[in-house]
Design a protein around this motif. Structure first.
Motif, PDB file in Angstrom:
ATOM      1  N   VAL A  24      19.168  -7.864  12.840  1.00 52.16           N
ATOM      2  CA  VAL A  24      18.231  -7.275  11.893  1.00 52.16           C
ATOM      3  C   VAL A  24      17.878  -8.340  10.863  1.00 52.16           C
ATOM      4  O   VAL A  24      18.762  -8.959  10.271  1.00 52.16           O
ATOM      5  N   VAL A  25      16.583  -8.565  10.660  1.00 50.39           N
ATOM      6  CA  VAL A  25      16.119  -9.557   9.690  1.00 50.39           C
ATOM      7  C   VAL A  25      15.301  -8.845   8.626  1.00 50.39           C
ATOM      8  O   VAL A  25      14.279  -8.215   8.931  1.00 50.39           O
ATOM      9  N   SER A  26      15.741  -8.917   7.383  1.00 49.29           N
ATOM     10  CA  SER A  26      15.039  -8.253   6.287  1.00 49.29           C
ATOM     11  C   SER A  26      13.783  -9.029   5.917  1.00 49.29           C
ATOM     12  O   SER A  26      13.804 -10.254   5.808  1.00 49.29           O
ATOM     13  N   LYS A  27      12.694  -8.306   5.730  1.00 49.25           N
ATOM     14  CA  LYS A  27      11.464  -8.911   5.226  1.00 49.25           C
ATOM     15  C   LYS A  27      11.514  -8.940   3.703  1.00 49.25           C
ATOM     16  O   LYS A  27      11.274  -9.945   3.065  1.00 49.25           O
ATOM     17  N   ASN A  28      11.811  -7.790   3.116  1.00 50.73           N
ATOM     18  CA  ASN A  28      12.083  -7.632   1.692  1.00 50.73           C
ATOM     19  C   ASN A  28      13.145  -6.553   1.607  1.00 50.73           C
ATOM     20  O   ASN A  28      13.305  -5.758   2.530  1.00 50.73           O
ATOM     21  N   ALA A  29      13.873  -6.503   0.509  1.00 47.65           N
ATOM     22  CA  ALA A  29      14.914  -5.483   0.382  1.00 47.65           C
ATOM     23  C   ALA A  29      14.321  -4.093   0.514  1.00 47.65           C
ATOM     24  O   ALA A  29      14.713  -3.285   1.332  1.00 47.65           O
ATOM     25  N   LEU A  30      13.333  -3.790  -0.315  1.00 41.60           N
ATOM     26  CA  LEU A  30      12.598  -2.533  -0.251  1.00 41.60           C
ATOM     27  C   LEU A  30      11.200  -2.793  -0.782  1.00 41.60           C
ATOM     28  O   LEU A  30      10.993  -3.646  -1.633  1.00 41.60           O
ATOM     29  N   SER A  31      10.231  -2.063  -0.291  1.00 41.35           N
ATOM     30  CA  SER A  31       8.878  -2.200  -0.816  1.00 41.35           C
ATOM     31  C   SER A  31       8.380  -0.842  -1.271  1.00 41.35           C
ATOM     32  O   SER A  31       8.768   0.189  -0.756  1.00 41.35           O
ATOM     33  N   SER A  32       7.501  -0.832  -2.245  1.00 40.99           N
ATOM     34  CA  SER A  32       6.933   0.422  -2.735  1.00 40.99           C
ATOM     35  C   SER A  32       5.499   0.174  -3.166  1.00 40.99           C
ATOM     36  O   SER A  32       5.079  -0.954  -3.394  1.00 40.99           O
ATOM     37  N   SER A  33       4.733   1.236  -3.305  1.00 42.92           N
ATOM     38  CA  SER A  33       3.324   1.095  -3.656  1.00 42.92           C
ATOM     39  C   SER A  33       3.131   0.708  -5.106  1.00 42.92           C
ATOM     40  O   SER A  33       2.113   0.148  -5.475  1.00 42.92           O
ATOM     41  N   SER A  34       4.116   0.999  -5.949  1.00 38.39           N
ATOM     42  CA  SER A  34       4.030   0.619  -7.357  1.00 38.39           C
ATOM     43  C   SER A  34       5.416   0.536  -7.934  1.00 38.39           C
ATOM     44  O   SER A  34       6.376   1.048  -7.379  1.00 38.39           O
ATOM     45  N   SER A  35       5.529  -0.115  -9.085  1.00 37.18           N
ATOM     46  CA  SER A  35       6.834  -0.282  -9.708  1.00 37.18           C
ATOM     47  C   SER A  35       7.408   1.033 -10.180  1.00 37.18           C
ATOM     48  O   SER A  35       8.611   1.151 -10.404  1.00 37.18           O
ATOM     49  N   SER A  36       6.570   2.045 -10.343  1.00 35.11           N
ATOM     50  CA  SER A  36       7.045   3.339 -10.814  1.00 35.11           C
ATOM     51  C   SER A  36       7.271   4.322  -9.681  1.00 35.11           C
ATOM     52  O   SER A  36       7.483   5.504  -9.911  1.00 35.11           O
ATOM     53  N   ALA A  37       7.230   3.831  -8.446  1.00 37.95           N
ATOM     54  CA  ALA A  37       7.395   4.721  -7.301  1.00 37.95           C
ATOM     55  C   ALA A  37       8.764   5.360  -7.320  1.00 37.95           C
ATOM     56  O   ALA A  37       9.746   4.766  -7.724  1.00 37.95           O
TER      57      ALA A  37
END
Length: 342
Positions: A24-37
């Motif tokens: 498993v290779v991480s692209k980013n730890a977690l992604s969200s549509s906005s910082s307040s998601a």
């Protein structure tokens, strides 16, 4: 509270022969549509890499899928199909040494290890020198080194950037599996000669267990044991363990000083892989020639001992060679298993 059971979430067929390895290779730890998601909107961001006896390496990307198409919402599609190796691919592992280039390692029967760019599949570095197939590999954390194990009975440490071989460890007589530890910095090797060796990163042999198993040692991993999980408040309770899987159908747990902490029975054939969960405390997974993957839970006991039991058995149609968990609790099934063309 018992962990929820694992359910089949995805099955894909691209390889034409048995799939021998996966990471498993991480692209980013977690992604969200906005910082307040909100936490519920966070999406896992990772890819799978698989290697096969058809000599190919495939990079699988996770898609967002409507429930009408896939009830679990989990679908991986092959994004890259690579033919850099000239024969069987036996091992793959993520590379985190270069923050600017996402990449992974692969090793195979052609006696080479490669570093491959995840974005476009180009070969970034080739590591040559082994006299037999490369059957295991792992990155040495915080040192920009790669360690490889081979059928030639040696483990080698390489400079990831230059490809230079820094050290050759020749204590074993047959094929070598490798494991690297961050804290403390240790290298552990297991072999078809049944021995388990503990090394410093500088290559000093610290401990040898000549007959750690009654048969070939196939795989190794590191299990962290949080203090909150301990059944005893005694300071002698182990905080971590090295796990070893073998053709003798057993998985064993060892302290970092080489003491046997436990052995786990339950498989009816060779155990090809063992991997600790990075998300579920005191949980590890095994893959076996008995066509099953098992989920195990471990408990601390008195007097520096561990105990545990298999809490779930996942049946496959063929031998299970490798098992890995994924890096997100948002996934319903934080684990990947690979068998023939799956």
């Amino acid at each position: 509270m018992a962990s929820s059971p694992f359910l089949l979430a995805f099955e894909g067929a691209v390889h034409s022969k048995a799939v021998r390895c996966v990471c498993v290779v991480s692209k980013n730890a977690l992604s969200s549509s906005s910082s307040s998601a909100s936490a519920s909107s966070l999406k896992p961001s990772f890819e799978l890499v698989s290697g096969s006896l058809d000599s190919s390496v495939v990079v699988w990307s996770l898609e967002e899928t409507p429930a009408s198409r896939a009830p679990t919402g989990l679908v991986f599609s092959p994004r890259l199909c690579l033919q850099h190796h000239r024969d069987f691919v036996y091992c793959v592992a993520p590379c985190t040494a270069d923050a600017n280039i996402r990449s992974f390692f692969s090793g195979g029967k052609d006696k080479r290890a490669l570093r491959i760019a995840l974005d476009d599949g180009r070969v970034l570095m080739e590591y040559t020198g082994h006299e037999g197939p490369v059957c295991s590999l792992a990155e040495v954390a915080a040192s920009s080194c790669l360690v490889t194990g081979s059928w030639d009975g040696s483990a080698r440490l390489w400079n990831i950037a230059s490809g230079e071989c820094l050290r050759k460890l020749t204590q074993h007589k047959h094929a070598v599996s490798v494991l690297t530890l961050r804290e403390p910095q240790l290298l552990v090797t297991g072999s078809q000669d049944k021995a388990l060796n503990f090394w410093s990163i500088s290559g000093h042999l610290q401990k040898t267990i000549p007959d750690a198993h009654d048969d070939i040692i196939r795989a190794l991993d590191y299990l962290s044991l949080p203090s909150s999980s301990s059944a005893s408040s005694s300071s002698s309770s182990p905080s971590s363990a090295v796990l070893s899987a073998s053709n003798d159908q057993l998985v064993k747990a060892w302290s970092l000083d080489g003491s046997l902490l436990a052995q786990f029975e339950g498989h009816s054939a060779f155990v090809f892989d063992v991997t600790a969960s990075r998300l579920r405390a005191n949980v590890f997974f095994t893959a076996s020639d008995d066509c099953t993957c098992k989920v195990w839970e471990v408990q601390d006991e008195e007097s520096r001992r561990l105990s545990g039991r298999a809490t779930q058995t996942l049946l496959h149609a063929a031998t299970v060679w490798r098992v890995r968990d994924t890096p997100s609790k948002q996934m319903q099934v934080p684990m990947s298993t690979m068998t023939h063309a799956q």
